[in-house]
Design a protein around this motif. Sequence first.
Motif, mmCIF file in Angstrom:
data_model
loop_
_atom_site.group_PDB
_atom_site.id
_atom_site.type_symbol
_atom_site.label_atom_id
_atom_site.label_comp_id
_atom_site.label_asym_id
_atom_site.label_seq_id
_atom_site.Cartn_x
_atom_site.Cartn_y
_atom_site.Cartn_z
ATOM 1 N N VAL A 13 0.849 -1.188 0.000
ATOM 2 C CA VAL A 13 0.000 0.000 0.000
ATOM 3 C C VAL A 13 0.886 1.239 0.000
ATOM 4 O O VAL A 13 1.765 1.387 0.863
ATOM 5 N N ILE A 14 0.681 2.122 -0.959
ATOM 6 C CA ILE A 14 1.368 3.408 -0.959
ATOM 7 C C ILE A 14 0.506 4.383 -0.159
ATOM 8 O O ILE A 14 -0.678 4.566 -0.452
ATOM 9 N N LYS A 15 1.101 4.996 0.850
ATOM 10 C CA LYS A 15 0.355 5.857 1.770
ATOM 11 C C LYS A 15 0.546 7.320 1.393
ATOM 12 O O LYS A 15 1.669 7.780 1.157
ATOM 13 N N HIS A 16 -0.579 8.065 1.403
ATOM 14 C CA HIS A 16 -0.567 9.480 1.028
ATOM 15 C C HIS A 16 -1.209 10.315 2.135
ATOM 16 O O HIS A 16 -2.174 9.878 2.777
ATOM 17 N N ASN A 17 -0.689 11.518 2.342
ATOM 18 C CA ASN A 17 -1.328 12.462 3.245
ATOM 19 C C ASN A 17 -0.897 13.874 2.877
ATOM 20 O O ASN A 17 0.298 14.184 2.873
ATOM 21 N N ALA A 18 -1.877 14.727 2.570
ATOM 22 C CA ALA A 18 -1.578 16.091 2.126
ATOM 23 C C ALA A 18 -0.870 16.909 3.186
ATOM 24 O O ALA A 18 -0.145 17.868 2.874
ATOM 25 N N ASN A 19 -1.058 16.548 4.462
ATOM 26 C CA ASN A 19 -0.448 17.285 5.563
ATOM 27 C C ASN A 19 0.889 16.695 6.011
ATOM 28 O O ASN A 19 1.377 16.991 7.106
ATOM 29 N N GLN A 20 1.457 15.845 5.160
ATOM 30 C CA GLN A 20 2.799 15.298 5.350
ATOM 31 C C GLN A 20 2.937 14.384 6.561
ATOM 32 O O GLN A 20 4.021 14.250 7.142
ATOM 33 N N ARG A 21 1.841 13.747 6.950
ATOM 34 C CA ARG A 21 1.961 12.682 7.941
ATOM 35 C C ARG A 21 2.622 11.461 7.295
ATOM 36 O O ARG A 21 3.195 10.636 7.986
ATOM 37 N N TYR A 22 2.518 11.361 5.988
ATOM 38 C CA TYR A 22 3.317 10.452 5.182
ATOM 39 C C TYR A 22 4.136 11.299 4.221
ATOM 40 O O TYR A 22 3.704 12.384 3.806
ATOM 41 N N ALA A 23 5.322 10.820 3.831
ATOM 42 C CA ALA A 23 6.247 11.637 3.045
ATOM 43 C C ALA A 23 6.116 11.420 1.541
ATOM 44 O O ALA A 23 6.868 11.998 0.761
ATOM 45 N N THR A 24 5.169 10.613 1.120
ATOM 46 C CA THR A 24 4.977 10.300 -0.292
ATOM 47 C C THR A 24 4.624 11.543 -1.098
ATOM 48 O O THR A 24 3.818 12.387 -0.666
ATOM 49 N N ASN A 25 5.200 11.677 -2.299
ATOM 50 C CA ASN A 25 4.729 12.665 -3.271
ATOM 51 C C ASN A 25 4.598 11.979 -4.628
ATOM 52 O O ASN A 25 4.834 10.769 -4.752
ATOM 53 N N ALA A 26 4.209 12.728 -5.649
ATOM 54 C CA ALA A 26 3.941 12.125 -6.959
ATOM 55 C C ALA A 26 5.180 11.442 -7.536
ATOM 56 O O ALA A 26 5.089 10.369 -8.143
ATOM 57 N N VAL A 27 6.338 12.065 -7.356
ATOM 58 C CA VAL A 27 7.571 11.510 -7.913
ATOM 59 C C VAL A 27 7.946 10.204 -7.217
ATOM 60 O O VAL A 27 8.233 9.194 -7.869
ATOM 61 N N THR A 28 7.950 10.223 -5.890
ATOM 62 C CA THR A 28 8.376 9.018 -5.164
ATOM 63 C C THR A 28 7.372 7.886 -5.327
ATOM 64 O O THR A 28 7.756 6.719 -5.405
ATOM 65 N N ALA A 29 6.080 8.233 -5.402
ATOM 66 C CA ALA A 29 5.062 7.203 -5.620
ATOM 67 C C ALA A 29 5.206 6.592 -7.012
ATOM 68 O O ALA A 29 5.095 5.363 -7.186
ATOM 69 N N PHE A 30 5.459 7.434 -8.014
ATOM 70 C CA PHE A 30 5.608 6.935 -9.377
ATOM 71 C C PHE A 30 6.752 5.940 -9.481
ATOM 72 O O PHE A 30 6.618 4.864 -10.083
#
Length: 503
Positions: free
Chosen positions: A399-416
């Motif tokens: 599971v790739i985890k996302h959170n707009a408030n940066q509780r997770y560090a994922t962004n579009a580049v790292t997720a891709f």
Amino acid sequence: MENPVAIDLVDFLNASPTGFHAVDHVSAPLKTGETERLDSVGYWYYDEAKKRLRSAGYTQLSERDDWKLEAGKKYYFTRNHSTIVAFAVGKKYVAGNGMFIIGAHTDSPCLKLKPVTKVTKGGYLEVGVQPYGGGLWHTWFDRDLTIAGRVIIREKKDGSESYSHRLIRIEEPIMRIPTLAIHLDREVNDGFKVNKQTHLAPVLATSVKAELDKLTTENGFTGTGLGDGKKIDGNTKTNEKHHPLLLQLISAQLGCEPDDICDFELQACDTQKSIVAGALKEFIFSGRLDNLCMSFCSLKALIDSTSSESSLQEEIGVRMVALFDHEEVGSDSAQGAGSPVTLDALSRITSSFSSDTKSLPKAIQNSYLVSADMAHALHPNYMDRHEENHQPKLHGGLVIKHNANQRYATNAVTAFLFREIAAKHNLPVQDFVIRSDMLCGSTIGPILASGVGIRTVDVGAPQLSMHSIREMCAVDDVKHSYEHFVAFFQEFSHLDAKLAVDV
């Protein structure tokens, strides 16, 4: 068909009741050719992370010494015996190239013994404990519990005194936290709130039985340390900090005298074994899946991706696994992800190949971290707790985890980048975002992303019953996680070279 990766994980879990055991289970060093040994009560013990790394050709380093590293070689070091960092240097590595890291954690919510554990109430000997992390504490009631952890031992030989760091695990159930009968609390099913101070002390024995068996006095001891016992007129003074019975159980397991125990870090542990289960044998039932499952999968992936003679021949970077302590309580410790341990490792690796101070900032910007921590699978009885478009399922892959408030560090580049590796190998992958009306948890990802400045993606295998004493995940997801991590190590440097962002 049996899944060998899952079976291996179950063995790892059963050998790792604490983070100390996960990093290095056996207190005594292995002899040449030895891979396992019997402990004093007849159970097989496995030297976990360190044994696996040694047998795979990894050389142990000490942070107290200078490092002399070589391209194409493999290394590891530990900190506090609860954090371990292992890395393999590519044959084509030069200073300034990236480190490709999977980070996880070795700790789980549990009940840790207090500095003074001696509690006597109502004719019972109890053990004083304090909650560690955010556990589902009601699940700890009516479980057959034991203790495990580490002990500092005083040793005397040839007139000199020294101290040793020993791991301990008592296999037999020795204590229990009993619930109150419903007849004495008729409203309990309307909502039971655990009082962490008064409800959670495990019962070790009854005072009468302990006295009758003379377990507290048959091995009288003297001196300082935790024993604090003194023989007065042939009688042992009652221990001031711990029940003598508890100390005798510990000393018997370690083969020392109670008075040789100087200090310890112990925790209560469930004695029920981890197992592959379910009607179709599709689940793993176990404690500590969060986060020993990700620790195991990442470690095995690193070892297997660096096992052959040619595996590092074309590698331009450094493949690394970092397993940290204290994630469940914020990572703010000398061995947590909030410490300098990651930056120290990157700095020392880089400086081993170049004295140019400009190499480290370059290396950080060329690096990439997979923050691997278990994820929340959709619960069939609480489906409203998941956002309707983001409902990770068992067997569905990482599971790739996302959170707009940066509780997770994922962004579009790292997720891709992480998703692209999965696509190349036909591996399933899922997405998770918390409901907008709920608070989001966090991981080591944002801590390392902000503290080191490294690109980060937050991922995890889906599970149910997170932070319960007994959790569950899917056998298939263990295999998916391992294969995804192997592919990450083998292919990331080539994939990353094809994507330009800050140019």
